[in-house]
Each structure stands twice: as C-alpha cells, then as structure tokens.
Design an enzyme around this catalytic site. Sequence first.
Site, PDB file in Angstrom:
ATOM      1  N   LYS A 171       0.835  -1.204   0.000  1.00  0.00           N
ATOM      2  CA  LYS A 171       0.000   0.000   0.000  1.00  0.00           C
ATOM      3  C   LYS A 171       0.873   1.259   0.000  1.00  0.00           C
ATOM      4  O   LYS A 171       0.615   2.206  -0.758  1.00  0.00           O
ATOM      5  CB  LYS A 171      -0.918   0.003   1.211  1.00  0.00           C
ATOM      6  CG  LYS A 171      -2.050  -1.008   1.158  1.00  0.00           C
ATOM      7  CD  LYS A 171      -2.845  -1.001   2.461  1.00  0.00           C
ATOM      8  CE  LYS A 171      -3.960  -2.024   2.464  1.00  0.00           C
ATOM      9  NZ  LYS A 171      -4.705  -2.032   3.753  1.00  0.00           N
ATOM     10  N   ALA A 185      -1.072   1.102   6.545  1.00  0.00           N
ATOM     11  CA  ALA A 185      -1.244   0.090   7.581  1.00  0.00           C
ATOM     12  C   ALA A 185      -2.215  -0.974   7.101  1.00  0.00           C
ATOM     13  O   ALA A 185      -3.032  -0.737   6.205  1.00  0.00           O
ATOM     14  CB  ALA A 185      -1.741   0.723   8.880  1.00  0.00           C
ATOM     15  N   ASP A 186      -2.111  -2.148   7.717  1.00  0.00           N
ATOM     16  CA  ASP A 186      -3.065  -3.216   7.438  1.00  0.00           C
ATOM     17  C   ASP A 186      -3.304  -4.010   8.714  1.00  0.00           C
ATOM     18  O   ASP A 186      -2.360  -4.311   9.452  1.00  0.00           O
ATOM     19  CB  ASP A 186      -2.549  -4.147   6.340  1.00  0.00           C
ATOM     20  CG  ASP A 186      -3.657  -5.056   5.839  1.00  0.00           C
ATOM     21  OD1 ASP A 186      -4.507  -4.585   5.065  1.00  0.00           O
ATOM     22  OD2 ASP A 186      -3.689  -6.228   6.244  1.00  0.00           O
ATOM     23  N   THR A 187      -4.570  -4.327   8.967  1.00  0.00           N
ATOM     24  CA  THR A 187      -4.950  -5.058  10.168  1.00  0.00           C
ATOM     25  C   THR A 187      -5.558  -6.402   9.791  1.00  0.00           C
ATOM     26  O   THR A 187      -6.445  -6.463   8.939  1.00  0.00           O
ATOM     27  CB  THR A 187      -5.960  -4.244  11.004  1.00  0.00           C
ATOM     28  OG1 THR A 187      -5.354  -2.998  11.384  1.00  0.00           O
ATOM     29  CG2 THR A 187      -6.380  -4.996  12.249  1.00  0.00           C
TER      30      THR A 187
END
Length: 215
Positions: free
Chosen positions: A71, A88-90
Amino acid sequence: MTSAISGPDDGSGAASASRPLLVLASASPRRLSLLAQIGLTPDRVDAADLDETPAPRELPLPYARRLAVEKAAVVAARTDEPALILAADTVVSMGRRILPKAEDRDTARTCLELLSGRRHTVVTAVALAPSGAWSEGRRCVRAVETTVTFSRLTERQIEGLLDLGDWNGKAGGYALQGHAASFIRFVSGSPSAVIGLPLFETAQLLRGQKGAWLT
C-alpha cells in the site's frame, strides 16, 4: 481515492518547511482519529485500494506486513511531490487462519461465531515509504501482534451485535471501539493496533525519519 485535508502545522494543508507532505494511504476514519491522538493530521489521504486476497498458505503476520508495504509503495509511486507515505493493514486470525473483512451480515456472523469464547490474534503492520521526490526518506515496516479474548456469545447477543452494524468493513467482523467491547474479556498488547494503527510503533517509525514529524 485522494483528498486533501488540513495540514498538521498551520492548518493550511501545506507541509512544514522542515519536512515533506505526510500522506495516509488509507481512507479509514479510525486511522485518522488515531493519528490525531498523537498530534498528526495527514496533509493528504490517498487510499491504495489493492487486491487484499491472501496468497496461498500465506500466514497472518507476513500477510499484514506485505499489504502494508505494498500500500505504501503504490501510493509513493504515484505521488509527485516530496512526501512520506504511511500505510497500515490489520488482520484478525485464529491460529494460521486469516479471518475475512466483514462486508455482509453472514460473514460477520461467521466471524463472531468463531471468535465467541476464544482467544485470537490481531496483527497490524504499519509501513512508511518516501515518494521518489524525497530522497532523504527511508522505507520501514513494523508489525504488532495483540491478543484479544471474547466472552462466550449467545445467538441472541450475536444477532444484537449484527443489528447494531459496526461490524461492516471490519476485519473479523467487530470493532474494539464499538459495541463488541462489552464482550471482550481480555486484551494483551496494543489496543490502538486492534483499532487500526499501533500508535507507539507508528510514532517511533516517524521519529526515525528525517524531519520534525513529532515532538
């Protein structure tokens, strides 16, 4: 999707003289709110909009790291001005299993049934990448793992949570800052990471970049 929002230093939408633009590669209002807690307002929001399908046999931690890095890289590549991209990635996981982002009621129900009475892991990765016009920046990534335990949910409680609707678009079908909080018995790690951005780690990464990002 790209949108300009007020700048962090003077309210004008322009970066300060001591650093380039800060671009958030996410349209998540939760991440904007979390950044505000540490005194940061991105100069721009530009969501990466990637295909987030896990690779075959991809594990939760490397999956979260990969998506955050990708990203940041995608948005950095299309940013012409000197800028630092924050992405960010969760990921919510049960062991090696990655739970989906709940886009419909049935998916959210399945996730809540799996999480009921059990401990699970939330992995959030945060990545920074400079645009090509800012040679002084550096790429970096950090991932944070947090353990969360739900109480046992009855069918009626699950349907009640689904009716309230704050599962929509959430990894694992719940939001720590939402109605599900009344059923969460235990959190070990970073609550802000579960919401969408690990604030301590994000601040540390920004302090490691050249420029006056944080006090």
